[in-house]
Structure formats: structure tokens, C-alpha cells
Design a protein around this motif. Structure first.
Motif, mmCIF file in Angstrom:
data_model
loop_
_atom_site.group_PDB
_atom_site.id
_atom_site.type_symbol
_atom_site.label_atom_id
_atom_site.label_comp_id
_atom_site.label_asym_id
_atom_site.label_seq_id
_atom_site.Cartn_x
_atom_site.Cartn_y
_atom_site.Cartn_z
ATOM 1 N N ASN A 335 -21.657 10.814 26.419
ATOM 2 C CA ASN A 335 -20.857 10.069 27.402
ATOM 3 C C ASN A 335 -19.740 10.914 27.997
ATOM 4 O O ASN A 335 -18.796 10.391 28.586
ATOM 5 C CB ASN A 335 -20.275 8.800 26.773
ATOM 6 N N GLY A 336 -19.850 12.233 27.864
ATOM 7 C CA GLY A 336 -18.828 13.116 28.407
ATOM 8 C C GLY A 336 -17.739 13.467 27.418
ATOM 9 O O GLY A 336 -16.669 13.946 27.810
ATOM 10 N N GLY A 337 -18.003 13.266 26.140
ATOM 11 C CA GLY A 337 -17.002 13.546 25.108
ATOM 12 C C GLY A 337 -17.225 14.895 24.453
ATOM 13 O O GLY A 337 -18.251 15.112 23.797
ATOM 14 N N VAL A 338 -16.283 15.825 24.632
ATOM 15 C CA VAL A 338 -16.362 17.171 24.050
ATOM 16 C C VAL A 338 -15.431 17.249 22.850
ATOM 17 O O VAL A 338 -14.230 16.965 22.956
ATOM 18 C CB VAL A 338 -15.968 18.243 25.082
ATOM 19 N N ILE A 339 -15.976 17.638 21.705
ATOM 20 C CA ILE A 339 -15.190 17.813 20.478
ATOM 21 C C ILE A 339 -15.268 19.285 20.085
ATOM 22 O O ILE A 339 -16.340 19.793 19.753
ATOM 23 C CB ILE A 339 -15.718 16.919 19.342
ATOM 24 N N TYR A 340 -14.134 19.947 20.105
ATOM 25 C CA TYR A 340 -14.069 21.388 19.854
ATOM 26 C C TYR A 340 -13.137 21.626 18.670
ATOM 27 O O TYR A 340 -11.914 21.583 18.806
ATOM 28 C CB TYR A 340 -13.562 22.106 21.107
#
Length: 461
Positions: A335-340
Motif C-alpha cells: 500500500n505504499g509503505g516503506v520500512i527501512y
């Protein structure tokens, strides 16, 4: 009107009767339950401390004052960030050595909704077990308030945005100078929420020229705030006029991120994570994680770089838990969620924007050129409406048994992986429906697969 209590927090529509909507009495009760839970695990070197941040919703100030007042009454020290994104609040929990955090936001829900999202001392969402404990405390109203000599203290931190932005710019893979040299020109849709406050500051620091749509944080959303193509015709039309390298879209609490290509078409919400992961994996060998309903393209890109891909149950806390288990270097949700993890274990649109711009600067590509280098998949999203007395678990079990010869994953509903496509069925936690997501190499094939499974399910009812 609606009030939903779950392990991830409490959310609902504003106004109406107690117990039926998100109103002051329920806000007090749930905040008190959360504070009681946090107090049991608080650090010993200070009085329990909680960070509070909110998006720009019309009801946000009302909810904020009740939350902060309740925490003070429980004997907690409160650090109030005021208007702040979800990832900003998450980072502030660690910065202030707090025992937890409350984010007042209903994310992509329309303006009549609000919610309390609950964080632990790491600035991460509560686990399922911890969330269940908070719900149990609330149900029993098992909390005690402080006497007058032990009330909490209240302080504000109105510029933690600066710390958040600095942290993004300091990331090793954010190439500030290369981004500045590209002299990007972008259009932003900030949906009249906190993105209109923080994104201009980030882009200024990156030397990016921008036009901002819906930039005033009034909370009166200019359109449905979920960053889907059907809701983004305004910014798509603006970018299509020409003169922009791209469009940038965030949701009200700035943890979801979507891009518009230079020709005014959607880059693809699923491909936010895929493209950023392609860049990160090109510089950092490692594994990736996304949830079961996210595109297979992330798996393909990960294998291309010599890493391993892993799937988690749907939900951010499930993704981050799996990422820690497999030592993933990048992950997130379709859904467009970036976890870095190099930044923190939370979806963060600022991190996503900075890494994406660094990718474009490095490869000297347009968005349409970049998109052509990534695996091509299409996802169809359908639903099956059922009656409240339908045994959904039994239906899912029968589907699993029917496809036992295929690769089946059942950690969250039933996902059937075929050689060149997949379909994922999972029940809603809030209504009697089964969500049916399917992916293939064309939209027609994806939709046909989903409808084939839907027909099988409907014959079982």
C-alpha cells in the motif's frame, strides 16, 4: 456511526453515543488502559513518559486534549509534538527515552474518523499480545489515577520534524548531493494534513523544486485521503500538464507513499516498495519482507539481487516482526509503505521519498523508464459479502484443502501460489466479508482468477 476496538488501538467516527463512536468517554477509558499497561513496563529511571503526536484532522485537537489530560491524570509525563506524522512520532519516542507513544490519526480514513495508534518504548506498534492486554484492561476498567501530588508534567516539542528530516538526510543511501544535482521538479499532494508541514522542509533540504497541492493542514481533506488512482485525478492532471519530473502523494499521517510518473500516470502504489527495495538491494545485500497481499515483484527483485524474500501476515507489526526474524534490510507493504531498518521499524514516507530520489539520481532515469525495468504484475481486489453467521474459517479451510497440491500459506487466511499468479483470501476483522486479492501478468487474468475463487466460495455458502 462506528467504534472499533482492536489490538492495534481504537478508531471510530466522531460524535454519537458512548460505546458506539469515538467520543470523550471512550477516549479516556482507552487511554487509561494503555497508560496502565505502559506503567507496568515503564523504565525505572523516570516517571512514565509518553509522546503524543497527531495529524491535522478536524477532531485532532479535541482528541489530543483528552488524551494528554488523561495521561497527566494517570501520573504520566507527556511530550506533545503537536502536528506530527506517524513516523515522526515513532522516532520521537526513542529520542525522548519515552515508555510509549500515542498517534492520533485514522490514517487513510475519511475526515469523520479518528483513532489512537499505540506504540511501545521502541516507537513501534504494540504486538498482538500487548494489544490484547490493553483491551482486557479497558474492559475491566482496571486503572487507578494519580493523587494531586503525583500528577504528570506536560511539555511540548514543536520542532521534532527537524530531527526526523536530519535522520533521513544522514542515511548512508540517501545521496543528498546527487539529488541536488538532478534539480528535480515535483508536485506534491499533501491532502491538507501534516504532509503539508514536513514535506516542503524535506524537499528544501534536498534541493528539490516543488508545487504543493492541498498543503494547508486544515484537516478538511480535498478528496478521499486514500492514495489510490481514483482519488488522485487532481495531481495526475497537474503533472500531465508537463514541467514536472514526478508527483508525490502521501496519506494524512504520511506513512503511505505513492508516485505519479512524469506523464501523469500512476507509477503504481505496489511499486513504491519494489523500486526502493531495488535501490537498497543494489547497495546492501540482504533479505526482504512484505505481507501476503503485496506484489510478487518484490520477490523477483530480491532474488535478482541474490537475497531471500519472506512473506508475513497482513499488518505492519507482523511485517516488522518478520523483518527482525530474517534480518531483512528493507520491507514494507504494497500500500505504499516503506520500512527501512537503517532508519527505524516503521513505514515512513520521508525515508521512501529520499531513497526514491536517490535512486532516480543514480540511474538518471525518468519514472516511466524506471518502471519498465521492474517486473510487471497486476493486482485485482475483490470481496465476498457474507452473513454474520457464516463460518468463514470453515470456508477458508475447505479452499485450502481444495488446493492442497499448490503452494498454500495459511498464516493469514489462505494464499494459493501458482507458478505464474496467486490469490489471497482473508477475512475482515470488522465485517462479515472475505477479501480476495489476486495477481497475475495482466489485469484480466488477475481478475478472472479472483472471480473463479469467489465463485467456488459462493457455492460453499
Amino acid at each position: 456511526m462506528t467504534l472499533i476496538k482492536s489490538i492495534s488501538g481504537i478508531r471510530g467516527t466522531i460524535g454519537g453515543a458512548s460505546g458506539d463512536t469515538l467520543n470523550p468517554l471512550d477516549i479516556v477509558k482507552f487511554t487509561s488502559a494503555y497508560a496502565t499497561f505502559i506503567a507496568r513496563n515503564a523504565k525505572a529511571d523516570h516517571r512514565p513518559r509518553v509522546v503524543v503526536g497527531r495529524d491535522a484532522r478536524i477532531s485532532g485537537e479535541m482528541v489530543r486534549s483528552i488524551v494528554c489530560g488523561t495521561l497527566l491524570g494517570m501520573g504520566f509525563d507527556v511530550v506533545d509534538l503537536g502536528l506530527a506524522t506517524t513516523p515522526t512520532t515513532e522516532l520521537a519516542v526513542r529520542h525522548h527515552n519515552a515508555d510509549g507513544g500515542i498517534i492520533i490519526t485514522a490514517s487513510h480514513n475519511p475526515t469523520q474518523w479518528n483513532a489512537l495508534k499505540l506504540l511501545n518504548s521502541e516507537g513501534e506498534f504494540l504486538t498482538a499480545a500487548d494489544g490484547a492486554e490493553v483491551l482486557d484492561i479497558a474492559a475491566r476498567e482496571d486503572f487507578v489515577y494519580a493523587d494531586v501530588d503525583n500528577l504528570g508534567s506536560y511539555t511540548t516539542d514543536n520542532d521534532f520534524d527537524s530531527c526526523h528530516i536530519k535522520g533521513v538526510l544522514d542515511l548512508e543511501l540517501v545521496d543528498v548531493e546527487a539529488v541536488k544535482e538532478r534539480k528535480f521538479r515535483v508536485c506534491i499532494d499533501a491532502i491538507n494534513s501534516v504532509g503539508g508541514v514536513i514535506l516542503p522542509r524535506l524537499l528544501d533540504a534536498l534541493g528539490v523544486e516543488y508545487t504543493i497541492l492541498n498543503g494547508e493542514p486544515t484537516g478538511r481533506f480535498a478528496h478521499n485521503p486514500e492514495p489510490l488512482e481514483k482519488n488522485l485525478q487532481g495531481i495526475m492532471s497537474e503533472v500531465k500538464k508537463g514541467g514536472y519530473d514526478m508527483g508525490i502523494v502521501v496519506d494524512p499521517d504520511v506513512d503511505r507513499l505513492a508516485f505519479i510518473s512524469e506523464d501523469g500516470t500512476m507509477f503504481g502504489e505496489e511499486y513504491t516498495l519494489v523500486s526502493v527495495a531495488d535501490y537498497v538491494l543494489g547497495h546492501t545485500h540482504g533479505n526482504t519482507v512484505s505481507n501476503l497481499s503485496s506484489t510478487r515483484a518484490l520477490r523477483d527483485v530480491t532474488l535478482r539481487h541474490g537475497g531471500q524474500y519472506f512473506a508475513s501476515a497482513v499488518g505492519e507489526v507482523n511485517v516488522t516482526t518478520k523483518m527482525k526474524t530474517v534480518n531483512a534490510v528493507i520491507g514494507g507493504e504494497g500500500n505504499g509503505g516503506v520500512i527501512y531498518p537503517a532508519s527505524h521499524y516503521g513505514r515512513d514516507a520521508l525515508v521512501g521519498i529520499a531513497l526514491f530520489l536517490s535512486l532516480l539520481a543514480e540511474r538518471k532515469q525518468t519514472l516511466t523508464e524506471l518502471r519498465a525495468t521492474l517486473p510487471e504484475y497486476f493486482i485485482a481486489k475483490n470481496r465476498i459479502d457474507l452473513t454474520p453467521d457464516t463460518d468463514i474459517d470453515a470456508i477458508l479451510l475447505r479452499v485450502k484443502e481444495m488446493y492442497a497440491n499448490e503452494q498454500v500459506t495459511d498464516i493469514d487466511g489462505v494464499k494459493i501460489d501458482f507458478a505464474d499468479k496467486w490469490v489471497h483470501l482473508r477475512k475482515s476483522n470488522t465485517e462479515p466479508i472475505i477479501r480476495v486479492y489476486s495477481e497475475a501478468s495482466s489485469m484480466d487474468e488477475a481478475d478472472n482468477l479472483g472471480k473463479k475463487i469467489m465463485k467456488i466460495v459462493e457455492e460453499m455458502v
